[in-house]
Enzyme design. Structure first.
Site, PDB file in Angstrom:
ATOM      1  N   ASP A 206      37.994  40.647  36.271  1.00  0.00           N
ATOM      2  CA  ASP A 206      38.103  40.195  37.652  1.00  0.00           C
ATOM      3  C   ASP A 206      36.743  40.419  38.315  1.00  0.00           C
ATOM      4  OD1 ASP A 206      40.914  39.969  39.618  1.00  0.00           O
ATOM      5  OD2 ASP A 206      38.885  39.936  40.489  1.00  0.00           O
TER       6      ASP A 206
ATOM      7  N   CYS B  46      41.731  36.073  43.493  1.00  0.00           N
ATOM      8  CA  CYS B  46      41.973  37.045  42.426  1.00  0.00           C
ATOM      9  C   CYS B  46      42.067  36.358  41.070  1.00  0.00           C
ATOM     10  CB  CYS B  46      43.268  37.807  42.727  1.00  0.00           C
ATOM     11  SG  CYS B  46      43.830  38.820  41.351  1.00  0.00           S
TER      12      CYS B  46
ATOM     13  N   HIS C  50      42.464  44.068  42.497  1.00  0.00           N
ATOM     14  CA  HIS C  50      42.934  43.844  43.862  1.00  0.00           C
ATOM     15  C   HIS C  50      44.244  44.563  44.141  1.00  0.00           C
ATOM     16  CE1 HIS C  50      40.051  40.547  44.737  1.00  0.00           C
ATOM     17  NE2 HIS C  50      40.105  40.376  43.422  1.00  0.00           N
TER      18      HIS C  50
ATOM     19  N   SER D 193      36.819  28.667  41.266  1.00  0.00           N
ATOM     20  CA  SER D 193      38.027  29.130  41.956  1.00  0.00           C
ATOM     21  C   SER D 193      38.662  28.073  42.850  1.00  0.00           C
ATOM     22  CB  SER D 193      37.701  30.369  42.771  1.00  0.00           C
ATOM     23  OG  SER D 193      37.205  31.378  41.920  1.00  0.00           O
TER      24      SER D 193
ATOM     25  N   ASP E 282      47.099  44.119  39.575  1.00  0.00           N
ATOM     26  CA  ASP E 282      45.789  43.699  39.036  1.00  0.00           C
ATOM     27  C   ASP E 282      44.963  44.941  38.766  1.00  0.00           C
ATOM     28  OD1 ASP E 282      43.291  42.737  38.470  1.00  0.00           O
ATOM     29  OD2 ASP E 282      42.874  42.156  40.557  1.00  0.00           O
TER      30      ASP E 282
END
EC number: 3.4.16.4
Lengths: 379, 629
Positions: B364, B383, B370, B327, B351
């Site tokens: 996710d 996310c 989210h 990430s 999402d």
């Protein structure tokens, strides 16, 4: 009556056995030896002085002994020498791969050294016994008398000494009148033999070639002479470095104590067999030729003594001794300057080493003894 | 047959033969005289030269190697003189016997013997080889007294390298080793063979290797008179050696120590850079090694320990190991979306907890998703779905083209040897990478993975730190470098290693501001909030988790997975947020979530760098500064 002895008379008595020309030349050589030794190996100066004193004393004693008495010692000395050589072969000490020394408890002696004097003495005595009837038989007997000790020394193995002893005997035989018809072929064989060794050196020096009669180290010495660069770190190093020392000395030399080859340890055995390189480096061609001249004069004096000696035995003995001196000098200088193989022969009267110096000075003493008798017989 | 002659005839014949003998002697002695004349007059020049060659040797005088210090002058590498006992094999007849006899005078261990044997193989026949190093004064005295017994053996004063910081700087400073045949080839190629005469060691790793040309100096020489044993008798003339240049680093030893210790016994790497110059403030690869072990030949046991350890301490993870960025790639992706006009900061997506692509459900982390996510939230909460979509919208070619200027997948050009390129995935890369046509094809699903920093992505911590520096430095990227000054020790003159801007990436200030603001919020209320709770400065960051092992279909749970198969933990950070003085990338191998292992390390490093605060339990600067000058 006074028993006062005049000092001059004492000196005369001391000097009586001395042959002045011979002594003068010897003194020059011994003095030169001390000068060179100071440069080559100062630590050995004291020992060299003692050796010189002992050798001169023995020379003086020998010179006082009548030559007839000396000749009468021939047989016992010869027999003793041969017995000791056999003793060495059976019980001798091994040092550096060769059996040369005999430990008698009191002292360690090298019987082959004794043979250098006993050999010519024996043959001279023998020919004197046969005076007037010397023929082929006598020469054959002389050949056997020569071959026995030489053979024993070769097997020690000590090629250098055996060659010198053999030479000493051959000189007596030569002066005794061996026919030229025999001498010439012998010399031709020797020359052709040596010539072919030089010519075929490359083939002969291959590692797998066995020379049969010579030991490996002797083969090595000959091969190294033929091509010193083949072994630059081993035996060849000696010859290369000594010729560099001689050559770099130039005409006038680098000066006493200033030889770089000498003082930086490039010359091997610089106080013994290679001492001539020290001299030639520091005193140059002038010094080397001066040494040759003094030696030649000494040899001439020896030949003169031989030619005027009163008996056949003394003539042969003094002629042979003179030739031995020559042989030592020639072989040594030839080896150091790279024209003869490295055989362990010292430079007469110069190299360090008590035994050789004593042997040589006894030889001089014999010459003086012979000369004294001639002088006496004339007066 | 016997001839009978009168005595007179006998005498005259003898006299004739005596004359013959005399002439023979004259000829022979004349031959000698001719030989002497040849040697001493005709060939005098030759033999004179030979004698001088014998006498005079040109002895190289190796220069003092430059020292290495950190930005505050703390010594990282220096020299010390020690006596070594050395044998010249060409001058020794019986090597084993000589060593046995030496062993009676000085202690010679089995290790010394083995090392001697090994060194001999790499040494020319006529060069000396050490049998013992670091002799005590007593041993030197004992040997000198008996030196005459040992032809070809001598005591030499040699300079040895010493690394007072031990393993702290192993991967930065590197180490020296004996010149081996491969080094000799390289020196020959560089035309430096003559300059290395008399030098026995050469830089093998790290700065010692990359700055070898600066550190070494110029070898001088002495004309000396030597004896047949090669021993120096007298100095004739001298050309002094020029000492090597010293290095002053951009690295802060204190920071390095804090960073190194923060790893504890975990594996990983940290690279901290000053964004405005590219100067490296700290570069850690854990575990490290003690370069002092290599100085006079590493022992077999030590070498095995280092080389065969599963932790691979000799591996410089900071510049050589490439990991998927996870990430931490998201801020860069966000910038790409903004710069390429595919997203605005305000634009939000819904999402549902997954992203459907080609019949495959990309999950996710947060079950159920989210909710509505804009760019800011996507970074703060990390996310995935936002970035699956973004990657799909951008396409792999645009992503690769945007990322390349940040240095991803290329060597940064740092002044340390052994940098890895990493992988910036693209269809072109895949075509080159794989042989079989079936493997060469790029699939759309692969683009989706790249969007969250997984898949083929693989970057070194150094690349990530450099890329982050560019982002926080308004798009100006500097080439990272470890050395700040090269110092001439004789004049004291400093030559600055100028910061080299590699390129200016055209990024809009409002885009940069949006991404940086989101990264600051990461540490305030997002995934980095726990690690940076109560920080007295503003700090931007991003966590990351790089998948080591793909667990298809099963839910990833740390407890179920062997430690070495756990995910790698990433954290990138910069501070202070408004005018960053430090930007860094931290990686903890198999550390799990970035927020848990990597972020706390970043916190300790920034605390120290900005506040001078040491983590509890670490010694203060003064206590461990006894080596400092």
């Amino acid at each position: 009556m006074e028993f006062r002895v005049h000092p001059v008379a004492i000196i005369r008595a001391i000097l009586r056995p001395i042959d002045p020309p011979l002594f003068l030349l010897l003194a020059v050589l011994l003095a030169a030896a001390l000068v060179i030794m100071q440069s080559a190996s100062p630590a050995r100066m004291e020992a060299q002085l003692v050796n010189t004193g002992v050798a001169l004393t023995l020379m003086w004693i020998t010179a006082r002994v009548p030559s007839a008495r000396l000749l009468s010692l021939a047989l016992p000395l010869y027999v003793l020498g041969v017995v000791l050589l056999i003793g060495v072969a059976l019980f001798g000490e091994i040092s550096k791969g060769a059996q040369r020394w005999l430990d008698l408890g009191v002292a360690r002696i090298q019987p082959s050294e004794l043979m250098k004097i006993a050999m010519p003495l024996m043959l001279a005595w023998y020919f004197q016994q046969r005076e007037g009837a010397i023929g082929l038989v006598e020469f054959l007997v002389a050949g056997v008398l020569l071959a026995v000790p030489v053979g024993l020394i070769v097997t020690q193995p000590d090629l250098g000494t055996s060659l010198l002893v053999a030479a000493a005997g051959l000189y007596v035989i030569f002066f005794a009148g061996l026919s030229w018809k025999l001498i010439v072929p012998l010399v031709v064989v020797a020359v052709v033999g040596l010539g072919s060794v030089v010519a075929f050196g490359d083939t002969l020096c291959q590692p797998d070639v066995d020379w049969q009669i010579l030991r490996e180290y002797q083969k090595h010495r000959v091969c190294t002479l033929l091509d010193p660069t083949s072994d630059p770190l081993g035996k060849g190093f000696h010859i290369i470095q000594s010729t560099i020392a001689i050559g770099s000395g130039g005409l006038f030399g680098k000066g006493w104590m200033l030889g770089t080859q000498t003082h930086l340890s490039f010359i091997p055995e610089r106080h013994t067999d290679f001492i001539f390189a020290v001299m030639a480096e520091e005193f140059g061609l002038i010094g080397a030729v001066a040494l040759l001249v003094v030696l030649f004069l000494l040899l001439l004096r020896g030949l003169m003594i031989a030619s005027t000696a009163p008996t056949l035995g003394t003539r042969l003995l003094s002629g042979a001794i003179t030739m031995i001196f020559f042989t030592y000098a020639f072989v040594n200088m030839g080896m150091v300057s790279g024209i003869l193989p490295v055989v362990g022969v010292p430079l007469p009267f110069i190299s360090y080493g008590g035994t050789a110096l004593v042997t040589l000075c006894i030889g001089v003493g014999i010459l003086m003894s012979v000369q004294r008798e001639r002088a006496q017989s004339q007066s | 047959m016997t001839e009978f002659r009168s005595p007179e005839q006998e005498i005259s014949r003898l006299r004739f033969r005596l004359v013959v003998a005399g002439l023979f002697m004259l000829v022979c002695l004349g031959l000698l005289a001719a030989r002497f004349f040849y040697l001493q007059v005709m060939r005098f020049d030759y033999y004179h030269t030979r004698a001088e060659d014998n006498r005079i040797a040109l002895v190289p005088v190796p220069p003092n190697r430059g020292t290495i210090v950190d930005r505050n002058g703390k010594v990282l590498a220096r020299n010390f003189a020690a006596y070594t006992l050395e044998i010249t094999p060409s001058q020794v007849d019986d090597l084993d016997d000589t060593i046995e006899r030496l062993a009676e005078i000085v202690e010679i261990s089995d290790y010394d013997r083995r090392r001697f044997k090994k060194f001999r193989e790499d040494t020319k026949y006529f060069e000396s080889v050490p049998i013992r190093t670091k002799l005590t004064d007593a041993e030197v005295a004992r040997f000198i007294a008996r030196r005459y017994m040992f032809r070809g053996v001598d005591v030499q004063a040699r300079l040895f390298r010493e690394y007072p910081q031990g393993d702290l700087f192993g991967h930065v400073v590197g180490y020296m080793g004996r010149i081996n045949s491969r080094d000799v080839e390289q020196l020959e190629a560089r035309g430096e063979t003559a300059n290395y005469r008399g030098t026995e060691h050469i830089g093998k790793r790290g700065l010692e290797e990359s700055y070898e040309a600066e550190l070494h100096g110029r070898t001088g020489s002495e004309q000396v008179e030597v004896d047949a044993g090669g021993r120096k008798v007298r100095l004739l003339s001298r050309q002094t050696a020029v000492p090597g240049n010293s290095l002053i680093l951009t690295v802060d030893a204190g920071l390095q120590a804090v960073a190194g210790q923060a790893f504890g016994n975990r594996r990983g790497a940290l690279v901290a850079i000053e964004p405005s110059t590219g100067g490296v403030l700290a570069l850690v690869s854990a575990p490290s090694f003690d370069p002092n072990l290599f100085v006079d030949g590493i022992s077999v046991a030590d070498w095995k320990g280092l080389n065969e350890s599963p932790d691979r301490p000799l591996l410089n993870r900071a510049i050589y190991s490439a990991y998927p960025p996870g990430s931490t790639f998201k801020p860069f992706m966000a910038l790409a979306g903004l710069s390429l006009g595919k997203r605005t900061p305000q634009q939000a997506i819904a999402d549902p907890g997954f992203f459907m692509f080609g019949g495959h459900r990309f999950m996710d982390d947060k079950v159920g998703g989210h909710g509505m996510v804009d760019l800011h939230t996507s970074i703060v909460q990390s996310c995935n779905t936002y970035y699956y979509q973004l990657a799909n919208d951008l396409g792999i070619d645009a992503i690769a083209a945007f990322m390349r200027p940040f240095g991803f997948g290329q060597i940064t050009g740092i002044d340390l040897p052994g940098e890895a390129e990493g992988v910036l995935p693209s269809p072109e890369w895949k075509r080159k990478r794989f042989k079989r046509p079936a493997q060469q094809k790029w699939f759309g699903g692969e683009t989706i993975s790249v969007g969250i920093g997984q898949g083929y992505n693989a970057y070194t911590p150094l690349q990530l730190a450099t890329a982050l520096s560019a982002v926080v430095n308004d798009g100006v990227m500097f080439k990272p470098h470890v050395v700040k000054y090269v110092v001439d020790p004789q004049t004291g003159a400093r030559r600055e290693v100028e910061p080299q801007p590699v390129r200016r990436i055209p990024l809009k200030p409002e885009h940069l501001a949006a991404v940086r603001a989101a990264m600051v919020d990461v540490n305030l209320r997002g995934t980095g909030a726990r690690a940076f709770a109560g920080a007295a400065y503003t700090v931007g960051g991003k966590t990351g988790t790089a998948q080591v092992y793909s667990l298809r279909g099963t839910k990833y749970k740390e407890g179920n997975v062997a430690e070495r198969l756990r995910d790698h933990s990433w954290f990138i950070a910069f501070a202070p947020a408004d005018k960053p003085k430090i930007a860094m990338a931290v990686l903890v191998e198999n550390g799990g979530f970035g927020s848990r292992s990597a972020a706390p390390i970043a916190r300790q490093v920034i605390d120290y760098y900005l506040l001078g605060k040491r983590p509890p339990g670490q010694a203060s600067e003064d206590e461990e500064a006894e080596d400092g000058e």
